[in-house]
Design a protein around this motif. Sequence first.
Motif, PDB file in Angstrom:
ATOM      1  N   ARG A 260       0.912  -0.874   0.015  1.00 25.47           N
ATOM      2  CA  ARG A 260      -0.051  -0.308   0.212  1.00 25.47           C
ATOM      3  C   ARG A 260       0.940   1.210  -0.155  1.00 25.47           C
ATOM      4  N   ASP A 261       0.661   1.544  -0.901  1.00 27.57           N
ATOM      5  CA  ASP A 261       1.230   3.477  -1.155  1.00 27.57           C
ATOM      6  C   ASP A 261       1.444   4.376   0.077  1.00 27.57           C
ATOM      7  N   ARG A 262       1.545   4.880   0.176  1.00 25.71           N
ATOM      8  CA  ARG A 262       2.109   6.097   2.003  1.00 25.71           C
ATOM      9  C   ARG A 262       0.766   6.547   2.567  1.00 25.71           C
ATOM     10  N   TYR A 263      -0.201   7.514   0.806  1.00 24.07           N
ATOM     11  CA  TYR A 263      -1.553   8.113   1.218  1.00 24.07           C
ATOM     12  C   TYR A 263      -2.562   7.073   0.719  1.00 24.07           C
ATOM     13  N   ALA A 264      -2.427   5.906   0.193  1.00 25.99           N
ATOM     14  CA  ALA A 264      -2.950   5.201  -0.470  1.00 25.99           C
ATOM     15  C   ALA A 264      -4.669   4.905   0.841  1.00 25.99           C
ATOM     16  N   GLY A 265      -6.070   5.419   0.438  1.00 23.75           N
ATOM     17  CA  GLY A 265      -6.730   5.176   1.177  1.00 23.75           C
ATOM     18  C   GLY A 265      -7.450   4.353   2.091  1.00 23.75           C
ATOM     19  N   VAL A 266      -7.723   4.118   3.578  1.00 22.88           N
ATOM     20  CA  VAL A 266      -7.729   3.440   4.245  1.00 22.88           C
ATOM     21  C   VAL A 266      -9.234   2.111   3.995  1.00 22.88           C
ATOM     22  N   HIS A 267      -9.990   2.347   2.179  1.00 21.05           N
ATOM     23  CA  HIS A 267     -10.655   0.762   2.122  1.00 21.05           C
ATOM     24  C   HIS A 267      -9.354   0.328   1.441  1.00 21.05           C
ATOM     25  N   THR A 268      -8.440   0.896   0.445  1.00 20.06           N
ATOM     26  CA  THR A 268      -7.781   0.089  -0.216  1.00 20.06           C
ATOM     27  C   THR A 268      -7.276  -1.479   0.260  1.00 20.06           C
ATOM     28  N   PRO A 269      -6.207  -1.756   0.989  1.00 16.05           N
ATOM     29  CA  PRO A 269      -6.371  -2.864   1.777  1.00 16.05           C
ATOM     30  C   PRO A 269      -7.779  -3.949   1.233  1.00 16.05           C
ATOM     31  N   ASP A 270      -8.701  -3.735   2.559  1.00 12.34           N
ATOM     32  CA  ASP A 270      -9.761  -4.177   1.851  1.00 12.34           C
ATOM     33  C   ASP A 270     -10.011  -4.818   0.058  1.00 12.34           C
ATOM     34  N   THR A 271     -10.407  -3.329  -0.018  1.00 13.42           N
ATOM     35  CA  THR A 271     -10.685  -3.649  -2.056  1.00 13.42           C
ATOM     36  C   THR A 271     -10.113  -4.446  -2.657  1.00 13.42           C
ATOM     37  N   ALA A 272      -8.581  -3.880  -2.712  1.00 14.96           N
ATOM     38  CA  ALA A 272      -8.292  -4.653  -3.642  1.00 14.96           C
ATOM     39  C   ALA A 272      -8.302  -6.062  -3.250  1.00 14.96           C
ATOM     40  N   ARG A 273      -8.180  -6.723  -2.285  1.00 12.42           N
ATOM     41  CA  ARG A 273      -7.895  -8.062  -1.829  1.00 12.42           C
ATOM     42  C   ARG A 273      -9.251  -8.326  -2.607  1.00 12.42           C
ATOM     43  N   GLN A 274      -9.843  -8.126  -2.062  1.00 13.58           N
ATOM     44  CA  GLN A 274     -11.525  -7.978  -2.860  1.00 13.58           C
ATOM     45  C   GLN A 274     -11.444  -8.550  -4.000  1.00 13.58           C
ATOM     46  N   LYS A 275     -11.017  -6.900  -4.876  1.00 16.41           N
ATOM     47  CA  LYS A 275     -10.841  -7.628  -6.266  1.00 16.41           C
ATOM     48  C   LYS A 275     -10.151  -9.314  -6.593  1.00 16.41           C
ATOM     49  N   ALA A 276      -8.567  -9.026  -6.271  1.00  9.32           N
ATOM     50  CA  ALA A 276      -8.088 -10.390  -6.694  1.00  9.32           C
ATOM     51  C   ALA A 276      -8.862 -11.035  -6.654  1.00  9.32           C
ATOM     52  N   TRP A 277      -9.852 -11.818  -5.116  1.00 15.10           N
ATOM     53  CA  TRP A 277     -10.585 -12.659  -4.900  1.00 15.10           C
ATOM     54  C   TRP A 277     -11.645 -12.988  -5.633  1.00 15.10           C
ATOM     55  N   THR A 278     -11.870 -11.781  -6.290  1.00 18.32           N
ATOM     56  CA  THR A 278     -12.965 -12.226  -7.252  1.00 18.32           C
ATOM     57  C   THR A 278     -12.485 -12.752  -8.450  1.00 18.32           C
ATOM     58  N   ALA A 279     -11.881 -12.170  -9.037  1.00 17.65           N
ATOM     59  CA  ALA A 279     -11.069 -12.689 -10.014  1.00 17.65           C
ATOM     60  C   ALA A 279     -10.742 -14.123 -10.912  1.00 17.65           C
ATOM     61  N   VAL A 280     -10.068 -14.402  -9.535  1.00 16.92           N
ATOM     62  CA  VAL A 280     -10.048 -15.773  -9.192  1.00 16.92           C
ATOM     63  C   VAL A 280     -11.470 -16.547  -8.436  1.00 16.92           C
ATOM     64  N   SER A 281     -12.234 -15.461  -8.181  1.00 16.50           N
ATOM     65  CA  SER A 281     -13.330 -16.707  -7.787  1.00 16.50           C
ATOM     66  C   SER A 281     -14.067 -17.360  -9.021  1.00 16.50           C
ATOM     67  N   PHE A 282     -13.928 -15.713  -9.574  1.00 16.68           N
ATOM     68  CA  PHE A 282     -14.869 -16.143 -10.695  1.00 16.68           C
ATOM     69  C   PHE A 282     -14.639 -16.746 -12.473  1.00 16.68           C
ATOM     70  N   ARG A 283     -13.268 -16.747 -11.997  1.00 15.98           N
ATOM     71  CA  ARG A 283     -12.344 -17.136 -13.197  1.00 15.98           C
ATOM     72  C   ARG A 283     -12.482 -15.712 -14.326  1.00 15.98           C
ATOM     73  N   THR A 284     -12.496 -15.002 -13.866  1.00  8.74           N
ATOM     74  CA  THR A 284     -12.629 -13.746 -14.593  1.00  8.74           C
ATOM     75  C   THR A 284     -12.132 -12.212 -14.195  1.00  8.74           C
ATOM     76  N   ASP A 285     -12.116 -11.461 -14.683  1.00 13.72           N
ATOM     77  CA  ASP A 285     -11.487 -10.148 -14.521  1.00 13.72           C
ATOM     78  C   ASP A 285     -12.797  -9.478 -14.250  1.00 13.72           C
ATOM     79  N   THR A 286     -12.625  -8.585 -12.921  1.00 13.63           N
ATOM     80  CA  THR A 286     -13.450  -7.837 -12.058  1.00 13.63           C
ATOM     81  C   THR A 286     -14.066  -6.796 -13.320  1.00 13.63           C
ATOM     82  N   ALA A 287     -13.093  -6.228 -14.918  1.00 10.77           N
ATOM     83  CA  ALA A 287     -13.373  -5.152 -15.766  1.00 10.77           C
ATOM     84  C   ALA A 287     -14.850  -6.243 -16.142  1.00 10.77           C
ATOM     85  N   ALA A 288     -14.906  -7.257 -16.482  1.00  9.45           N
ATOM     86  CA  ALA A 288     -16.082  -8.143 -17.623  1.00  9.45           C
ATOM     87  C   ALA A 288     -16.903  -8.178 -16.669  1.00  9.45           C
ATOM     88  N   LEU A 289     -16.810  -8.930 -15.126  1.00 10.65           N
ATOM     89  CA  LEU A 289     -17.983  -9.191 -14.674  1.00 10.65           C
ATOM     90  C   LEU A 289     -18.659  -7.729 -14.272  1.00 10.65           C
TER      91      LEU A 289
END
Length: 173
Positions: A78-107
């Motif tokens: 996490r970059d020093r000025y990234a928002g407090v939400h970024t750890p959870d949101t980034a992890r959830q996006k990555a989890w979604t991509a593997v869980s649904f076997r699809t990039d989240t932009a497509a979903l």
Amino acid sequence: MKKSFVGATIFGLFSLLWGGAIAPAFAQSDEALVSHKVMTPEIAMELAQATLKACRKADFQVGVAVVDRFGILQAFVRDRYAGVHTPDTARQKAWTAVSFRTDTAALEELVKSGELTQNITQIKNAMMVGGGVQVLAAGSLVGAVGVSGAPGGDADDDCARKGIETIQDKLEF
């Protein structure tokens, strides 16, 4: 009535995944054990850092999560000025991509177009916003990278793809 609709939607998605993607993989193997490739922690961290660097070049302060093929966190920066939400949101996006076997932009586009119902967004940990990109090695899913903090899912997605490009040659087997 609403509960049964949600259940039917989830059942429909499961059926689609089972019939289209998962079932053939099981049908082709009679072995009791399977083997698969995963990224090393070093490659996962290299991917996270390369993705962060790509975002910095665009003047974005982000969080970057890398998960393995099962959705388990392997690396996070996490970059020093990234928002407090970024750890959870980034992890959830990555989890979604593997869980649904699809990039989240497509979903995200499938939900917007109505091809997937809005109810799918109610699945715990699912994040149907651009920025979660699958990591493939010789066509096989080995993980995903999720980015959060750039001004929009398209920018998150772009950073993720640039990060993957930096390590792609190390993933080919």
